[in-house]
Design an enzyme around this catalytic site. Structure first.
Site, short mmCIF file in Angstrom:
data_model
loop_
_atom_site.label_atom_id
_atom_site.label_comp_id
_atom_site.label_asym_id
_atom_site.label_seq_id
_atom_site.Cartn_x
_atom_site.Cartn_y
_atom_site.Cartn_z
N ASN A 216 0.88 -1.17 0.00
CA ASN A 216 0.00 0.00 0.00
C ASN A 216 0.92 1.22 0.00
OD1 ASN A 216 -1.78 2.07 0.47
ND2 ASN A 216 -2.32 1.43 2.56
N LYS B 9 0.21 4.29 -0.36
CA LYS B 9 -0.38 5.51 0.21
C LYS B 9 -0.09 6.71 -0.73
CE LYS B 9 -0.12 3.33 4.63
NZ LYS B 9 -0.18 3.44 6.08
N HIS C 171 -9.62 1.65 4.07
CA HIS C 171 -8.40 1.75 4.89
C HIS C 171 -8.67 2.72 6.05
CE1 HIS C 171 -4.35 2.82 6.11
NE2 HIS C 171 -3.99 1.66 5.58
N GLU D 190 -7.04 5.07 7.21
CA GLU D 190 -6.74 6.47 6.89
C GLU D 190 -7.89 7.11 6.11
OE1 GLU D 190 -2.91 5.71 5.15
OE2 GLU D 190 -2.17 5.13 7.13
N GLU E 187 -6.05 -4.70 10.08
CA GLU E 187 -5.00 -3.73 10.40
C GLU E 187 -5.34 -2.99 11.68
OE1 GLU E 187 -2.69 -2.55 6.63
OE2 GLU E 187 -4.44 -1.26 6.74
N GLY F 94 1.94 2.24 10.69
CA GLY F 94 2.92 3.32 10.58
C GLY F 94 3.61 3.66 11.89
N SER G 155 2.79 -2.17 10.24
CA SER G 155 4.23 -2.25 10.52
C SER G 155 4.85 -3.61 10.19
CB SER G 155 4.51 -1.88 11.98
OG SER G 155 4.11 -0.55 12.24
#
Ligand code: PGA
Length: 249
Positions: free
Chosen positions: A9, A11, A94, A96, A166, A172, A212
């Site tokens: 991904n 991003k 996701h 985010e 996730e 992250g 991560s």
């Protein structure tokens, strides 16, 4: 046996020319016949990425799409546009997108249905916050996310779906979930799918862990019974991604 699926991904990273260069670097490293490899890249990078993966088995995915066919939705990208280019996967929901762009379980469900309608495999994201984990409601929360995401999805479609578990606190942060924590939730997700669709679908659906993931954590995570690969952010932009893809070598 389920084939592993490892997706990057990217991003909001890499211009089209940088995407081409990165794929040229990663392509020879991402060769593992036991694994489906996907690069999910920014929409603007998709044509360059598709050209760069030509001749390899790497598939290109999008990071998002809209749930309408076409029309007055300035700035959005439709499933038909992705399909026309040759995009095979799309990340949906996701954390985010949920956090910064107001996505909800309901919009996730609409997007999942649309992706299937256009023959694009959704990578459906779910995951709890640190507060939810500390309050002991992780599985309740994730079961709700999954049940709403799959509303109206047929068993035939569900079989082909990919779910990415996730935990938000692991994304992250460098704070990877332990393989026990990840396996516990991925097993719980499979049990939830079994309740919704029965054993055959539950056995076929692929469930990734994300948050991560690194070259050092991947082998143990991907060896878990219910973990069928990973969704990889930071490490997907580095040669390390090749090591993650070759986690079993
Ligand atoms: P990370 O991101 O690997 O950088 O934690 C994972 C993701 O957001 O998909």
């Amino acid at each position: 046996m389920r084939k592993k699926i490892i997706a990057g991904n990217w991003k909001m990273n890499k211009t089209p020319s940088e995407a081409k260069a990165l794929i040229e670097e990663l392509k020879p490293l991402c060769n593992n016949k036991d694994v489906d490899v996907v690069f999910c890249v920014p929409a603007i990078d998709i044509p360059a990425a598709l050209a760069a993966v030509k001749g390899s088995k790497i598939a290109i995915g999008a990071e998002n799409m809209y749930f309408e066919e076409s029309g007055a939705f300035t700035g959005e990208i439709s499933p038909a546009m992705l399909n026309d280019l040759g995009v095979k996967y799309v990340i949906i929901g996701h954390s985010e997108r949920r956090q910064y762009f107001a996505e909800t379980d309901e919009t996730v469900n609409k997007k999942v249905l649309k992706a299937f309608e256009h023959g694009i495999t959704p990578i459906i994201c779910c995951g709890e916050s640190l507060t939810q984990r500390e309050q002991g409601v992780t599985m309740d929360f994730i079961r709700m996310q999954i049940k709403i995401a799959f509303l109206g999805v047929t068993p035939e479609q569900a079989k082909k779906a990919v779910i990415a578990y996730e935990p938000i606190w692991a994304i992250g942060t460098g704070k990877v979930a332990t393989s026990e924590q990840a396996e516990e939730v991925c097993g719980g997700i499979r049990a939830c799918i079994k309740e919704l669709y029965g054993t055959a679908v539950a056995n076929a659906i692929r469930i990734q862990y994300g948050g991560s993931v690194s070259a050092s954590s991947a082998p143990e995570l991907f060896a878990q019974k219910n973990i069928d690969g990973g969704l990889v952010g930071g490490a997907s932009l580095k040669p390390d991604f090749g090591k993650i893809v070759n986690y079993n070598k």
